[in-house]
Design a protein around this motif. Structure first.
Motif, PDB file in Angstrom:
ATOM      1  N   GLY A 159      39.220 -90.611  86.704  1.00 50.15           N
ATOM      2  CA  GLY A 159      38.143 -90.750  85.749  1.00 50.15           C
ATOM      3  C   GLY A 159      38.284 -91.961  84.856  1.00 50.15           C
ATOM      4  O   GLY A 159      39.051 -92.880  85.113  1.00 50.15           O
ATOM      5  N   SER A 160      37.553 -91.918  83.780  1.00 46.51           N
ATOM      6  CA  SER A 160      37.552 -93.027  82.828  1.00 46.51           C
ATOM      7  C   SER A 160      38.760 -92.955  81.905  1.00 46.51           C
ATOM      8  O   SER A 160      39.482 -91.960  81.863  1.00 46.51           O
ATOM      9  CB  SER A 160      36.268 -92.990  81.999  1.00 46.51           C
ATOM     10  OG  SER A 160      36.305 -91.849  81.154  1.00 46.51           O
ATOM     11  N   GLU A 161      38.933 -94.010  81.150  1.00 57.01           N
ATOM     12  CA  GLU A 161      40.003 -94.057  80.142  1.00 57.01           C
ATOM     13  C   GLU A 161      39.791 -92.930  79.117  1.00 57.01           C
ATOM     14  O   GLU A 161      40.741 -92.266  78.701  1.00 57.01           O
ATOM     15  CB  GLU A 161      39.987 -95.430  79.447  1.00 57.01           C
ATOM     16  CG  GLU A 161      41.128 -95.646  78.477  1.00 57.01           C
ATOM     17  CD  GLU A 161      42.482 -95.714  79.188  1.00 57.01           C
ATOM     18  OE1 GLU A 161      43.450 -95.205  78.594  1.00 57.01           O
ATOM     19  OE2 GLU A 161      42.581 -96.250  80.297  1.00 57.01           O
ATOM     20  N   LEU A 168      31.479 -85.099  79.338  1.00 55.70           N
ATOM     21  CA  LEU A 168      31.523 -86.398  80.013  1.00 55.70           C
ATOM     22  C   LEU A 168      30.629 -86.378  81.253  1.00 55.70           C
ATOM     23  O   LEU A 168      30.391 -85.328  81.859  1.00 55.70           O
ATOM     24  CB  LEU A 168      32.959 -86.731  80.430  1.00 55.70           C
ATOM     25  CG  LEU A 168      33.939 -87.050  79.298  1.00 55.70           C
ATOM     26  CD1 LEU A 168      35.348 -87.215  79.876  1.00 55.70           C
ATOM     27  CD2 LEU A 168      33.528 -88.297  78.541  1.00 55.70           C
ATOM     28  N   LYS A 169      30.185 -87.547  81.640  1.00 61.09           N
ATOM     29  CA  LYS A 169      29.373 -87.665  82.864  1.00 61.09           C
ATOM     30  C   LYS A 169      30.243 -87.249  84.054  1.00 61.09           C
ATOM     31  O   LYS A 169      31.464 -87.484  84.045  1.00 61.09           O
ATOM     32  CB  LYS A 169      28.898 -89.110  83.043  1.00 61.09           C
ATOM     33  CG  LYS A 169      27.901 -89.536  81.964  1.00 61.09           C
ATOM     34  CD  LYS A 169      27.404 -90.943  82.218  1.00 61.09           C
ATOM     35  CE  LYS A 169      28.436 -91.868  81.584  1.00 61.09           C
ATOM     36  NZ  LYS A 169      28.159 -93.271  81.689  1.00 61.09           N
TER      37      LYS A 169
END
Length: 160
Positions: free
Chosen positions: A141-143, A132-133
């Motif tokens: 973080g993201s979902e 991941l970035k």
């Protein structure tokens, strides 16, 4: 009395007629050549014949053993006989021990494969997290990050 002719010897699904000499004798070698039992039963196995024909009801259930000369005696041409084989106890014991050892090795391989599979699932999820970035891996973080982290944690807790 001439007892010769042919008699049927049944073994599993096999039903083959074999020669019976005039004295009522049948050669084990003829049966073994056809059914190849020496290849299947190692060691000192003991074959015997049991009369099945209605022409000799007094002998039904009686086992006729192979003599030391390799002959079954007391047979009648036209008769039907069931072949049975008593395995060599030493060979049977060795075979059982080998089967038990093989089963233990197979169980150990299954456990190792299962462990490797569990480890590879955790490793795969960890690698996805690493891919991941950086901004998707910080804080909450993201979902996608949260879903992967949760999946990895579950795998790690349940299967480690």
């Amino acid at each position: 009395k001439d007892l010769g002719g042919e008699a049927v010897v049944r073994y599993n699904h096999y039903k083959t007629a074999f020669p019976v000499d005039p004295r009522g004798r049948m050669k084990w070698s003829d049966i073994d050549e056809e059914y190849c039992l020496s290849y299947v039963f190692p060691g000192d196995f003991v074959p015997s014949l049991t009369p099945l024909s209605a022409s000799a009801p007094q002998f039904q259930g009686l086992k006729i053993s192979r003599g030391p000369d390799g002959l079954f005696e007391g047979l009648e041409g036209g008769g039907v006989y069931e072949l049975s084989v008593a395995e060599d106890p030493k060979t049977l014991e060795a075979s059982a021990a080998a089967s038990k050892a093989a089963a233990a090795r197979a169980a150990a391989r299954r456990a190792e494969n299962e462990e490797n599979l569990k480890k590879s699932r955790v490793d795969a999820l960890t690698q996805q997290l690493k891919d991941l970035k950086p901004e998707d891996r910080t804080g909450w973080g993201s979902e996608e990050f949260r879903a992967l982290k949760e999946a990895r944690d579950v795998e790690d807790i349940l299967y480690s």
